[in-house]
Structures are given as structure tokens and as C-alpha cells.
Design a protein around this motif. Structure first.
Motif, PDB file in Angstrom:
ATOM      1  N   VAL A   1      -0.367  14.783   0.688  1.00 12.81           N
ATOM      2  CA  VAL A   1      -0.980  13.459   0.884  1.00 12.81           C
ATOM      3  C   VAL A   1      -0.744  12.992   2.320  1.00 12.81           C
ATOM      4  CG1 VAL A   1      -0.857  11.024   0.188  1.00 12.81           C
ATOM      5  CG2 VAL A   1      -0.843  12.821  -1.553  1.00 12.81           C
ATOM      6  N   ASP A   2       0.492  13.138   2.814  1.00 16.97           N
ATOM      7  CA  ASP A   2       0.802  12.722   4.185  1.00 16.97           C
ATOM      8  C   ASP A   2      -0.046  13.495   5.205  1.00 16.97           C
ATOM      9  OD1 ASP A   2       2.667  10.863   3.372  1.00 16.97           O
ATOM     10  OD2 ASP A   2       4.345  12.280   3.476  1.00 16.97           O
TER      11      ASP A   2
ATOM     12  N   LEU B   1      -5.377  10.790  -5.787  1.00 15.90           N
ATOM     13  CA  LEU B   1      -6.352  10.269  -4.818  1.00 15.90           C
ATOM     14  C   LEU B   1      -7.769  10.687  -5.195  1.00 15.90           C
ATOM     15  CD1 LEU B   1      -4.368  10.961  -1.517  1.00 15.90           C
ATOM     16  CD2 LEU B   1      -4.691   8.756  -2.639  1.00 15.90           C
TER      17      LEU B   1
ATOM     18  N   ASN C   1       4.999   9.772  -1.109  1.00 18.04           N
ATOM     19  CA  ASN C   1       3.828  10.653  -1.089  1.00 18.04           C
ATOM     20  C   ASN C   1       4.285  12.100  -1.031  1.00 18.04           C
ATOM     21  OD1 ASN C   1       2.254   8.330  -0.912  1.00 18.04           O
ATOM     22  ND2 ASN C   1       2.168   8.409   1.331  1.00 18.04           N
TER      23      ASN C   1
ATOM     24  N   ASP D   1       0.188  12.129  -5.439  1.00 21.69           N
ATOM     25  CA  ASP D   1      -0.290  13.461  -5.095  1.00 21.69           C
ATOM     26  C   ASP D   1      -1.806  13.430  -4.892  1.00 21.69           C
ATOM     27  OD1 ASP D   1      -0.174  16.103  -4.506  1.00 21.69           O
ATOM     28  OD2 ASP D   1       0.605  16.763  -6.438  1.00 21.69           O
ATOM     29  N   VAL D   2      -2.359  14.522  -4.361  1.00 22.71           N
ATOM     30  CA  VAL D   2      -3.808  14.614  -4.078  1.00 22.71           C
ATOM     31  C   VAL D   2      -4.642  14.393  -5.344  1.00 22.71           C
ATOM     32  CG1 VAL D   2      -5.645  16.164  -3.291  1.00 22.71           C
ATOM     33  CG2 VAL D   2      -3.489  16.036  -2.022  1.00 22.71           C
TER      34      VAL D   2
END
Length: 757
Positions: free
Chosen positions: A9-10, A110, A5, A106-107
């Protein structure tokens, strides 16, 4: 599958977990994750770029989480879990990750997963906020997160960190000169390159040459001259940056990524000034980064930079790739100045490799003997046919040094590389017998006539012509651009024409490639030898003859019964005999310089027997056939032969020697079964009388032995007293062959056991 990630993201998952715990929710849901994204600057910037109401979105999510989702009472213990919808979101995100070939989650992945959810309030809130700006938002989101990642990669101490991010996609040749071989020679090509670079417009050299001739070395040579200050004032202090197309394309999963990276590089080079961009394999620019018919590729994006002359470009490509790809882009061809880089000659290559010798000696810890480099260059030029100088000569010298490093000479103070080692390495690379390449080892050639004559009977003149032609070639007295020898063997059947070819290949230690020309009587069968034309079935398979020569370039090529082949095949053989080259259907050349071409012919066999009709007629059948051969084959075909070898008719003495040879071969097979056979004089004469038919040659001897002698042995071996071996004699009774079995001598142990019984 281990998926990494990004830091964003984390952080988002950590925030979502903290939010769910704080509100005492039973599950972490997509709404918690969306709430986490609203705390990240790249996400907010993307929403602002699309003129979205960020505060309204944040309020709606907060109201939903606090009022609509039930909280767990304080006195109840529970374990926080991931909701089914968040699981579904992650699955969608991982699918997007695989499609994009990105290395990290990555964002944007998502968010795309979130927008695919059904019956999700997070998806509903986001879609209502974005409206028709959805595609624009996704594009901005990717750019924002990548831009922040770009900044994080830059050193903090560098104030121009973001501006110099383009350097991660290029390699500065000036900084790697010590790790690369120096440029030796090529003064005229280097001068021409510098001259083009000093032009006001179209100052972009394009090096075009075969693989391995030193195109990349020219770029390093230019960098070395710049560092030494041995260039015009206009080029002093220039930096040469090699564009790495692989890293430029890697990870560009979204539309616009590639274009943005390439523009950043060009802008960075332009801002730095005094920079030259080197693009190796420049034909790869054609189509690079194109996502559809309407989109631009890298070559089109570079055209404005090529036109204004602020940035100088140096490209390199091969002739094949230039014609196939580069020449189609007329705009690119117009902006470059083509400089041909020819293959250096042998003497120039020796000068180049001598200059590199010290580097390879220090690297491998060996010493090359004084005569090794010229020998390696000449041997590679002669025997390695599908590659080019100086690359193939350098590789040979390098590999010999590596071999000596791995296999040091015992009790030697200094490890040396000599001509013998070069020969052994070359023999492995080229599939050539090492003895065939040793110019100073004539002992095997000196006894070649005696060794072949010991196996071929009664054809001394034919054997002498073959051996002399081979020895002449080894002595270097023949044209190097022709096959070692081209023979036409003429004679009646069964006199040893094919056998000479087999024995010659065996004694020289090379392979025998045999083609039965009775299979090539039709016009279309020519395609079997050199490959089918483009568009026809079998085009990709190549040709049988060209592939055989390419796999075993040092061989005896036997074309049996050549007169049965279609006349078009003779036209193909003309270029083999004249220039030692055979071109297949794809234009690839098979080198025939180390081939001994042998063609056998029975042309005129039907007239051969007529030669002996009449009183005192002494004309040999082979001579009569030779006259017929001159009528059968075209003059230009016969004129290109090294020799037309006439094989004599079989006489009684030759038949006697052949019989002894055949019986010797049979005895070898019997010895393997522990059987010994002895022929009486009458039996030998009986076989000779029936096996000697001049018109059928040695093959009649095989038939007589197979029909009269072998069946007798077969019955005794399978069903009789020779099951466990033994001795037998062959006699003649009532004008037929008979076997007389000899009692095997009993061993001492067998006699003792018999006495006890």
C-alpha cells in the motif's frame, strides 16, 4: 485511530504521488492508484489468473491520465492534494478493514473500495476488464498478496522458507520442556497414550478429564520421554507440535484464508514426517472457520488426515465440553481413542507436588518446610471444592511462595513457607476463617461452651450438644462427607433457638446465612432455593440457597421455622444432611461439608401449654413439642440429624438474666448519648413481673421494655432534660415507671463562668 499500511500500500501511494507530480496533475486520483497497482506482481498475477487483458487496461488508464486530465503549466506553483474520489475510496477501504478485523490496510481493501466508487473511471475500467470474473479476481487478489507476505516472513537464508511457513502457527513442545513443569506419575496414562500412537490406524489419543488434572502435562511428559529416547522405535525423534487455534483464526477475514492456512500446516507436518500434532481444547475445532451452513469447519478438514494415519493427533478436552460439542461429531469420535485422565488421589498429589517443590523454591527464593506440602495438598482437597487436584494444590504452594517473596520475614537468613502461611492464603481463597482451619489450635474450641453460655441463659444442655458436635467435627471423628453438624432446635417461642445460631456463628468467626422458611410454603418456591428448571423464567439466576453456600462455604446455615416449609424442601435437605452436597438447576454442586445446618421448629406449640394442665404436671413444653415433631417430620429426615435439641421453657431465673441482658444493651445505646440510667429494685421487679410470660419467652421482655421504659427515655432525649446527656433513675410510682432526673455535676469552668455572671 492509528491504522498501519502494508508495504504494498505504501509503495502504491508513493508511485501514485510520483505519477501525479510527473504529469503535473492537481490531485492524486483513483486512476493514479490503479496505475500503481499495475506495477505490482501480485496484482498482475491475479489478473492473469482471470485471463484478463492487462495491456489493454494499462493503455486505457495511461490514455485517460495523459489526454483527459488537465496539466498545470510549468510556471505555476501548486500543492498536490488528494481528490474527493480518492478520499471516498479510502473511507470504503477503512470500513472493509474494520469488518474484516485485519491489522493492516492491504491492496485488496483498496480495490474493494475502488469498486464501490460512483462516476469513477478507475472503477469503470476495472469492471469492464474483469466482467463476470469479479468474484474470482477478488479471491485471487487476496491469495496473491497473502502468499507474497508469507514469503517475506520467512528467513531469507532458509531455502524452504515458504514450505516452513506453517511453523508460525504451531509451538513445538520439545523445545519448551525446560519452561514447563515435568510430568510426575501418570505412568499408566502415558503408557496407554504411547500404545495408541503406535497403532497402524486410528492412532490418535484423546485425553478427557476435568480441568487441572494434568492433561497438558501429559503431552509435555510424552515430549520429554521422546527427547530422552525412552519410547518405542516408531516414536523416536518425533516432534510434537501444538496447534494454536487462536493465531490460526486471527486475520482470516476472507473466505478461504482459514482453510488455506490449515491445509498448509497439515501439508507441512506431513512433509516433515515423524511429527505429532497436539490440539489442546480440541472441542474448539467444531465450528472453527465455518462461515455458513454450507461451509466446512476445521474438524471436517482434518478428517482425511486423521483417517490415513500419516499424521498422529493428540487431543485434550474436559468431560463437559466433550459431551456438549465433541461427541456430536461421530466422525471425529470414531477416529480418536478416548483415554480418561482421572483426578489423582491425595497421596499421589503429594508425590507430584513434592517433585515440583524444588522448582518453586528456586523460582521464589524460599524454602518449604518439610510438612508444608502434605498439609497444602490435604487442605486444598478439603477446602477448595470447585477445582481439581493437582492444580489447586500446586496453585496454593505457588501463591504461598509468591507471598513470602513479596513479604519477606524480617531478620531471617532463609525465607521459609510454613503451615500457618498456607492456612492464611487458603483462608483468603476459600473465604474461610483462618482459625476454623487450624487443626492444632484448640484454644478457641476449648472455651466455646463458656462463651456461648455467657450469652444464652438457661439452655445449658442445648448449648452443650451444639458445642460437642462442633468439637467432634474438628477432632476428625465424624464422617468428612457430611456437614459439620445438622441440628433441629425444638422449643416454644422466645427461648433462644435462633439466638444460639447467631451466637455460634459469631463465636466461630463464620457468617450466618438465614432463610425464613415461612417464605417457602408453596411447591414452586423450591425453585427459589436451587434455581428454576430449564426453560422457565429465572433459569439463569441460579438458586438462593446454592449461591449462598457457594459464596460462603464455611457458615452456619439457619433455616428458621422449618415446619412451615413445603414438604418437597425436606427432600432437598436429605441430600445435604447425608452427602453434604446440594445440586442446583444447572448441575453445579455446592459443597456443604463445612456447613453447620440448624433448623428451628415450633411444631406442636399449640399442644405445649396443655402439658401443664392438671395437678402435679411437670412435663416440659419442649418435650411435648418433641413428640409432635416426630409426627410432623418423616423418619428419614429425623434419622439424618446429628441431634434434636430440646429447648426448655423459660423460668423465673432465666427471665431475670434475660432482663439484665436487655437492660445492658439499652445502657450501651444510652452511653453513646452520654446518658447513664439506673433502675431501682422496684422498677426491675416491675419489669420482670410483666415481662415473664412462659408462653411468649424472651420476646415479651422486649415488648415490655419497648412499651413502658423506652417511651419515657425517648421524650426526655428529644424534648426534655436529657438532650445533652445526663443521669437518670427509673422508679415506680402509682404502679407505673417514672424517670427521676439527676442534676449533672457542673465542671469548674462552668462554675467560674456562673460566678462572673
Amino acid at each position: 485511530m492509528d491504522i498501519k499500511n502494508t508495504e504494498f500500500v505504501d509503495v502504491a501511494f508513493s508511485y501514485a504521488q510520483h505519477k501525479a507530480t510527473e504529469l503535473r496533475h492537481e490531485f492524486i486520483m483513483p486512476e493514479h492508484l490503479l496505475c500503481a497497482f499495475l506495477t505490482q506482481r501480485p496484482f498482475i498475477n491475479a489478473l492473469e489468473d482471470c485471463f484478463c487483458n492487462i495491456q489493454e487496461l494499462a493503455d486505457r488508464i495511461e490514455a485517460y491520465l495523459t489526454k483527459e486530465i488537465e496539466s498545470i503549466p510549468e510556471d505555476v506553483e501548486y500543492h498536490l492534494e488528494i481528490s474527493a474520489q480518492l478520499n471516498s475510496l479510502l473511507q470504503h477501504a477503512y470500513i472493509m478493514l474494520n469488518y474484516s478485523s485485519a491489522e493492516e490496510l492491504d491492496v485488496p481493501h483498496l480495490i474493494q473500495g475502488m469498486l464501490r466508487l460512483q462516476d469513477s473511471w478507475a472503477c469503470h475500467f476495472l469492471k469492464e476488464t474483469l466482467g463476470e470474473e469479479m468474484p474470482e479476481f477478488l479471491s485471487c487478489l487476496i491469495s496473491q498478496y497473502e502468499a507474497v507476505e508469507y514469503e517475506d516472513e520467512m528467513p531469507i537464508s532458509d531455502e524452504q522458507g515458504k514450505k516452513e511457513g506453517w511453523k508460525s502457527y504451531v509451538t513445538c513442545l520439545n523445545d519448551y520442556l525446560k519452561e514447563h513443569n515435568p510430568l510426575i506419575g501418570r505412568e499408566s496414562e502415558l503408557e496407554r497414550t504411547i500404545q495408541v500412537l503406535c497403532r497402524k490406524e486410528k492412532n490418535n489419543p484423546l485425553h478427557v478429564g476435568e480441568p487441572g488434572v494434568g492433561k497438558t502435562s501429559l503431552a509435555y511428559g510424552l515430549a520429554a520421554r521422546i527427547e530422552a529416547g525412552n519410547v518405542p522405535e516408531r516414536l523416536r525423534g518425533c516432534r510434537i507440535y501444538e496447534l494454536d487455534l487462536g493465531s490460526l483464526l486471527a486475520g482470516t477475514q476472507y473466505r478461504g484464508d482459514f482453510e488455506k492456512r490449515l491445509k498448509a500446516i497439515m501439508d507441512g507436518v506431513q512433509n516433515e514426517g515423524h511429527a505429532i500434532v497436539y490440539i489442546d481444547e480440541i472441542h474448539n475445532l467444531i465450528g472453527a472457520g465455518r462461515t455458513g451452513d454450507g461451509s466446512m469447519d476445521a474438524s471436517n478438514m482434518l478428517k482425511p488426515y486423521l483417517e490415513n494415519g500419516d499424521i498422529r493427533f493428540i487431543g485434550s478436552t474436559t468431560y463437559e465440553e466433550f459431551n456438549r460439542y465433541f461427541s456430536r461429531s461421530k466422525g471425529l469420535v470414531r477416529r480418536f481413542q478416548q483415554i480418561d485422565i482421572p483426578e489423582p488421589g491425595i497421596e499421589e498429589t503429594i508425590h507430584i507436588v513434592e517433585g515440583l517443590k524444588e522448582k518453586y523454591e528456586s523460582y521464589h527464593g524460599v524454602v518449604y518446610e518439610s510438612d508444608v506440602i502434605p498439609y497444602a495438598v490435604r487442605a486444598s482437597a478439603r477446602y477448595i471444592n470447585d477445582r481439581f487436584l493437582p492444580d489447586k494444590a500446586i496453585d496454593l504452594v505457588d501463591e504461598a511462595g509468591a507471598y513470602r517473596e513479596m513479604h519477606p520475614t524480617p531478620s531471617a537468613q532463609q525465607q521459609t513457607v510454613d503451615k500457618n502461611l498456607i492456612t492464611e492464603i487458603l483462608a483468603r481463597v476459600c473465604k474461610v476463617d483462618a482459625l476454623a482451619m487450624k487443626e492444632d489450635d484448640a484454644s478457641t474450641l476449648e472455651t466455646l461452651y463458656e462463651r456461648i453460655s455467657a450469652k444464652i441463659y438457661g439452655q445449658d444442655e442445648a448449648v452443650r450438644q451444639v458445642v460437642e458436635a462442633v468439637q467432634m467435627s474438628k477432632a476428625g471423628l465424624l464422617d468428612e462427607n457430611k456437614p459439620m453438624a445438622s441440628f433441629l432446635f425444638v422449643g416454644p417461642t422466645g427461648v433462644g433457638k435462633t439466638e444460639v445460631a447467631k451466637v455460634l456463628a459469631s463465636e466461630l468467626g463464620v457468617s450466618l446465612q438465614r432463610f425464613d422458611m415461612s417464605e417457602y410454603t408453596e411447591k414452586h418456591t423450591v425453585a427459589k432455593l436451587i434455581g428454576s428448571p430449564a426453560g422457565y423464567v429465572g433459569y439463569e439466576d441460579g438458586g438462593l440457597l446454592t449461591d449462598a453456600i457457594r459464596k460462603t462455604p464455611n457458615c452456619v446455615l439457619l433455616l428458621d421455622e422449618i415446619e412451615k416449609a413445603h414438604p418437597d424442601i425436606f427432600n432437598i435437605l436429605l441430600q445435604v444432611m447425608d452427602y453434604a452436597v446440594l445440586t442446583d438447576n444447572k448441575g453445579r454442586k455446592a459443597d456443604c461439608r463445612h456447613v453447620i445446618l440448624i433448623m428451628t421448629s415450633n411444631a406442636g406449640a399449640q399442644y405445649a401449654r396443655q402439658a401443664s394442665v392438671g395437678f402435679n404436671s411437670r412435663i416440659a413444653a419442649g418435650e411435648v413439642m418433641l413428640k409432635q415433631v416426630k409426627k410432623t417430620f418423616k423418619p428419614e429426615f429425623i434419622n439424618r440429624l446429628s441431634a434434636t435439641v430440646v429447648f426448655h421453657d423459660m423460668d423465673y431465673r432465666m427471665a431475670s438474666l434475660i432482663l439484665d441482658k436487655k437492660l445492658g444493651e439499652l445502657n450501651q445505646k444510652l452511653t453513646a448519648r452520654q446518658i447513664s440510667m439506673k433502675l431501682s429494685d422496684e422498677a426491675r421487679k416491675w419489669l420482670l413481673l410483666r415481662g415473664f410470660l412462659p408462653e411468649y419467652g424472651a420476646r415479651e421482655m422486649d415488648r415490655v421494655i419497648a412499651s413502658s421504659l423506652k417511651p419515657l427515655l425517648m421524650r426526655e432525649i428529644l424534648f426534655g432534660s436529657l438532650k445533652k446527656g445526663g443521669k437518670t433513675s427509673v422508679l415506680v410510682e402509682d404502679d407505673t415507671l417514672k424517670l427521676q432526673l439527676t442534676e449533672p455535676e457542673k465542671s469548674i469552668d462552668e462554675e467560674t463562668n456562673a460566678g462572673r455572671d
